[in-house]
Design a protein around this motif. Structure first.
Motif, PDB file in Angstrom:
ATOM      1  N   VAL A  55       0.834  -1.208   0.000  1.00 23.20           N
ATOM      2  CA  VAL A  55       0.000   0.000   0.000  1.00 23.20           C
ATOM      3  C   VAL A  55       0.866   1.255   0.000  1.00 23.20           C
ATOM      4  O   VAL A  55       1.993   1.251   0.482  1.00 23.20           O
ATOM      5  CB  VAL A  55      -0.964   0.057   1.213  1.00 23.20           C
ATOM      6  CG1 VAL A  55      -1.962  -1.071   1.179  1.00 23.20           C
ATOM      7  CG2 VAL A  55      -0.221   0.082   2.515  1.00 23.20           C
ATOM      8  N   VAL A  56       0.295   2.306  -0.563  1.00 19.62           N
ATOM      9  CA  VAL A  56       0.878   3.645  -0.482  1.00 19.62           C
ATOM     10  C   VAL A  56      -0.169   4.503   0.218  1.00 19.62           C
ATOM     11  O   VAL A  56      -1.341   4.497  -0.159  1.00 19.62           O
ATOM     12  CB  VAL A  56       1.185   4.229  -1.878  1.00 19.62           C
ATOM     13  CG1 VAL A  56       1.709   5.649  -1.766  1.00 19.62           C
ATOM     14  CG2 VAL A  56       2.175   3.345  -2.609  1.00 19.62           C
ATOM     15  N   VAL A  57       0.255   5.207   1.261  1.00 18.42           N
ATOM     16  CA  VAL A  57      -0.653   6.027   2.051  1.00 18.42           C
ATOM     17  C   VAL A  57      -0.307   7.493   1.843  1.00 18.42           C
ATOM     18  O   VAL A  57       0.860   7.875   1.904  1.00 18.42           O
ATOM     19  CB  VAL A  57      -0.536   5.652   3.549  1.00 18.42           C
ATOM     20  CG1 VAL A  57      -1.209   6.680   4.419  1.00 18.42           C
ATOM     21  CG2 VAL A  57      -1.123   4.289   3.803  1.00 18.42           C
ATOM     22  N   HIS A  58      -1.324   8.295   1.562  1.00 19.48           N
ATOM     23  CA  HIS A  58      -1.200   9.752   1.502  1.00 19.48           C
ATOM     24  C   HIS A  58      -2.004  10.280   2.681  1.00 19.48           C
ATOM     25  O   HIS A  58      -3.225  10.103   2.720  1.00 19.48           O
ATOM     26  CB  HIS A  58      -1.775  10.310   0.201  1.00 19.48           C
ATOM     27  CG  HIS A  58      -1.077   9.817  -1.017  1.00 19.48           C
ATOM     28  ND1 HIS A  58      -0.061  10.507  -1.621  1.00 19.48           N
ATOM     29  CD2 HIS A  58      -1.244   8.693  -1.746  1.00 19.48           C
ATOM     30  CE1 HIS A  58       0.365   9.843  -2.673  1.00 19.48           C
ATOM     31  NE2 HIS A  58      -0.340   8.727  -2.771  1.00 19.48           N
ATOM     32  N   LEU A  59      -1.330  10.905   3.646  1.00 14.46           N
ATOM     33  CA  LEU A  59      -2.005  11.382   4.850  1.00 14.46           C
ATOM     34  C   LEU A  59      -1.806  12.879   4.977  1.00 14.46           C
ATOM     35  O   LEU A  59      -0.676  13.362   5.100  1.00 14.46           O
ATOM     36  CB  LEU A  59      -1.457  10.677   6.090  1.00 14.46           C
ATOM     37  CG  LEU A  59      -2.073  11.076   7.428  1.00 14.46           C
ATOM     38  CD1 LEU A  59      -3.566  10.775   7.451  1.00 14.46           C
ATOM     39  CD2 LEU A  59      -1.374  10.358   8.567  1.00 14.46           C
ATOM     40  N   ASP A  60      -2.909  13.617   4.928  1.00 13.67           N
ATOM     41  CA  ASP A  60      -2.905  15.060   5.147  1.00 13.67           C
ATOM     42  C   ASP A  60      -3.526  15.303   6.511  1.00 13.67           C
ATOM     43  O   ASP A  60      -4.711  15.071   6.710  1.00 13.67           O
ATOM     44  CB  ASP A  60      -3.696  15.772   4.048  1.00 13.67           C
ATOM     45  CG  ASP A  60      -3.701  17.278   4.221  1.00 13.67           C
ATOM     46  OD1 ASP A  60      -2.864  17.799   4.979  1.00 13.67           O
ATOM     47  OD2 ASP A  60      -4.544  17.930   3.576  1.00 13.67           O
ATOM     48  N   LEU A  61      -2.704  15.745   7.444  1.00 14.20           N
ATOM     49  CA  LEU A  61      -3.172  15.949   8.811  1.00 14.20           C
ATOM     50  C   LEU A  61      -3.924  17.253   8.995  1.00 14.20           C
ATOM     51  O   LEU A  61      -4.458  17.514  10.064  1.00 14.20           O
ATOM     52  CB  LEU A  61      -1.997  15.883   9.778  1.00 14.20           C
ATOM     53  CG  LEU A  61      -1.306  14.523   9.831  1.00 14.20           C
ATOM     54  CD1 LEU A  61      -0.057  14.596  10.681  1.00 14.20           C
ATOM     55  CD2 LEU A  61      -2.249  13.468  10.357  1.00 14.20           C
ATOM     56  N   GLY A  62      -3.981  18.073   7.971  1.00 16.48           N
ATOM     57  CA  GLY A  62      -4.696  19.339   8.065  1.00 16.48           C
ATOM     58  C   GLY A  62      -3.791  20.438   8.579  1.00 16.48           C
ATOM     59  O   GLY A  62      -2.698  20.189   9.078  1.00 16.48           O
ATOM     60  N   PRO A  63      -4.241  21.676   8.476  1.00 18.67           N
ATOM     61  CA  PRO A  63      -3.384  22.802   8.829  1.00 18.67           C
ATOM     62  C   PRO A  63      -3.078  22.942  10.315  1.00 18.67           C
ATOM     63  O   PRO A  63      -2.001  23.358  10.679  1.00 18.67           O
ATOM     64  CB  PRO A  63      -4.173  24.018   8.326  1.00 18.67           C
ATOM     65  CG  PRO A  63      -5.584  23.562   8.277  1.00 18.67           C
ATOM     66  CD  PRO A  63      -5.533  22.087   7.980  1.00 18.67           C
TER      67      PRO A  63
END
Length: 141
Positions: free
Chosen positions: A29-37
């Motif tokens: 798997v490849v994970v793209h995680l945007d935790l937010g500002p």
């Protein structure tokens, strides 16, 4: 099944998460995680509510997830099997992400033959790596 409020549904949401998020490749798997500002990157946001507000809806935005399983993974039956497995795994882990974070999980072709336990281990490793800052991981070396 993920609730509608926890799903990414539009291509613009996927693109924003993949552009702004941290990308980590682990196993199948490849994970793209945007935790937010303004998210705390160390752990989930836990708030205490007064007893009178216990039944009210939370004002914090929900963590959201989306899945990308391309034709390179396999035919429609295999792709749907992989997507269902990943959706189930993410549903169990979504509460551990900070509120307002966006997660995109992309399955690699090796996910088609990976057993459920291996997908879980790969996802856990990728989420852990995506949540740690780069400075912290470089200092450990």
């Amino acid at each position: 099944m993920l609730a509608t409020s926890h799903r990414l549904r539009h291509s613009s949401e996927f693109a924003a998460a993949m552009r702004a998020g941290r990308r980590v490749n682990r196993g199948s798997v490849v994970v793209h995680l945007d935790l937010g500002p303004d998210a705390d990157r160390s752990g989930p946001i836990v708030t205490t509510k007064p007893a009178r507000d216990a039944g009210a809806e939370s004002s914090a935005p929900a963590s959201r997830a989306g899945f990308v399983v391309s034709k390179a993974v396999g035919g429609a039956v295999v792709r749907n099997l992989v997507r269902r497995r990943l959706r189930h795994l993410v549903r169990e882990r979504l509460d551990t992400l900070p509120a307002g974070s966006t997660l995109v999980v992309r399955a690699l072709p090796s996910a088609a033959e990976a057993p459920y336990g291996r997908l879980a281990a790969d996802l856990d490793a990728a989420l852990t790596a995506a949540r740690t800052s780069r400075r912290t991981s470089r200092q450990r070396r």
